[in-house]
Write a protein that holds these residues in place. Structure first.
Motif, mmCIF file in Angstrom:
data_model
loop_
_atom_site.group_PDB
_atom_site.id
_atom_site.type_symbol
_atom_site.label_atom_id
_atom_site.label_comp_id
_atom_site.label_asym_id
_atom_site.label_seq_id
_atom_site.Cartn_x
_atom_site.Cartn_y
_atom_site.Cartn_z
ATOM 1 N N ALA A 1 2.631 1.676 -3.405
ATOM 2 C CA ALA A 1 1.714 2.014 -4.494
ATOM 3 C C ALA A 1 1.347 3.494 -4.446
ATOM 4 O O ALA A 1 1.367 4.193 -5.467
ATOM 5 C CB ALA A 1 0.455 1.145 -4.407
ATOM 6 N N CYS B 1 0.836 -1.208 0.000
ATOM 7 C CA CYS B 1 0.000 0.000 0.000
ATOM 8 C C CYS B 1 0.870 1.256 0.000
ATOM 9 O O CYS B 1 0.640 2.201 -0.766
ATOM 10 C CB CYS B 1 -0.912 0.008 1.220
ATOM 11 S SG CYS B 1 -2.247 -1.204 1.186
ATOM 12 N N THR C 1 -0.710 -7.156 -7.297
ATOM 13 C CA THR C 1 -1.942 -7.729 -6.759
ATOM 14 C C THR C 1 -1.872 -9.250 -6.659
ATOM 15 O O THR C 1 -2.194 -9.832 -5.609
ATOM 16 C CB THR C 1 -3.150 -7.316 -7.621
ATOM 17 O OG1 THR C 1 -3.289 -5.894 -7.589
ATOM 18 C CG2 THR C 1 -4.425 -7.944 -7.088
ATOM 19 N N GLU D 1 0.231 -1.289 -8.820
ATOM 20 C CA GLU D 1 -0.869 -2.034 -8.209
ATOM 21 C C GLU D 1 -1.144 -3.318 -8.981
ATOM 22 O O GLU D 1 -1.284 -4.405 -8.405
ATOM 23 C CB GLU D 1 -2.118 -1.156 -8.177
ATOM 24 C CG GLU D 1 -3.337 -1.818 -7.565
ATOM 25 C CD GLU D 1 -4.589 -0.988 -7.742
ATOM 26 O OE1 GLU D 1 -5.497 -1.440 -8.474
ATOM 27 O OE2 GLU D 1 -4.649 0.117 -7.162
ATOM 28 N N GLU D 2 -1.237 -3.204 -10.301
ATOM 29 C CA GLU D 2 -1.526 -4.368 -11.139
ATOM 30 C C GLU D 2 -0.438 -5.433 -11.022
ATOM 31 O O GLU D 2 -0.725 -6.628 -10.966
ATOM 32 C CB GLU D 2 -1.673 -3.918 -12.595
ATOM 33 C CG GLU D 2 -2.920 -3.077 -12.841
ATOM 34 C CD GLU D 2 -2.913 -2.429 -14.217
ATOM 35 O OE1 GLU D 2 -1.854 -2.431 -14.877
ATOM 36 O OE2 GLU D 2 -3.970 -1.903 -14.629
#
Length: 262
Positions: free
Chosen positions: A217, A214, A237, A233-234
């Motif tokens: 990002a 977090c 994940t 983020e992608e």
């Protein structure tokens, strides 16, 4: 936790008030002003803390009536070499905090001015006591808030508020700083350290891998833009969803127990 991290220098001291948490108090005089040597020691400490997996959150605060007022002006030399070296040293500390794995909560107990204000901006969460003051008075000394200051402040408070603070050099009180978006919370002075610790304990109790993801990002997006943050983020994940922390977290939820994150 690495015992080397629990230290006291001329610039700061470190304690561990709870498991996985370090409490760092700036003790350099006057008013938390860093000498060149003290800043180098503190930067080294931050980097070591980020390399210690047992550390999950850091609380950074000041002593007496000041969080920090930045560099010790008595060391100033009117040479290009000194000014550039000072900028690089301050930037190095601020970047070590922002780009590091471990979240840092600034518990702002008094004056956060100049380089001390920028140091607070580099932290992830800012909680202030009601007597706190925030300001970037560099224009009064013929300078500007460098070491990432001119970038970080408008990201938090917007162009107009940032320029109002920078161009006048006038400090604001805790409530004003909170209204602008500099501080996330304002509490009574006597509650400052306990509130910061409460937040740190909450952060330290959840998945360290998810917390770092977090933090990075958000930092990527603020530094490089929305699309770069979205790519981060992608890319993270699936690996995060397959991590030991994610497996433990989901198992604990199903079994109705508290998760144990290593």
């Amino acid at each position: 936790m690495n015992s080397e991290l629990l230290i006291e220098t001329t610039g700061f001291k470190v304690t561990s008030p709870a498991e996985h948490i370090l409490h760092v108090t700036i003790i350099s005089k006057p008013m938390g002003a860093f000498t060149k040597a003290a800043r180098a020691e503190f930067t080294d400490f931050v980097r070591k803390a980020n390399g210690d997996k047992s550390v999950r959150c850091i609380i950074l605060t000041g002593s007496d009536n000041a969080f920090s007022v930045g560099s010790n002006i008595k060391e100033f030399e009117a040479t290009a070499e000194w000014i550039e070296a000072a900028r690089l040293a301050e930037t190095g500390l601020n970047e070590a905090i922002e780009l590091g794995r471990v979240p840092v909560i600034a518990a702002i107990n008094g004056f956060a001015l100049g380089g001390g204000a920028v140091l607070a901006l580099a932290c992830d969460i800012r909680v202030a006591g009601r007597s706190a003051k925030f300001g970037v008075p560099e224009v009064k000394l013929g300078a500007m808030p460098t070491a990432t200051g001119t970038m970080r402040l408008p990201l938090l408070v917007g162009r107009g508020n940032a320029l109002k603070l920078m161009l006048t050099g006038e400090p604001v009180n805790a409530e004003q700083a909170h209204a602008m978006g500099v501080f996330e919370e304002v509490v009574d002075d006597e509650q400052l350290q306990s509130r910061a610790l409460e937040l740190a304990i909450q952060i330290a109790s959840v998945s360290p891998e998810a917390v770092t993801a977090c933090k990075r990002a958000v930092s990527t997006a603020m530094r490089e833009g929305y699309l770069s943050g979205l790519k981060f983020e992608e890319a993270n994940t699936v690996p995060l969803g397959l991590s030991d922390d994610a497996i433990e977290g989901k198992a604990a939820f199903v079994e109705k127990r508290r998760p144990v994150f290593n």
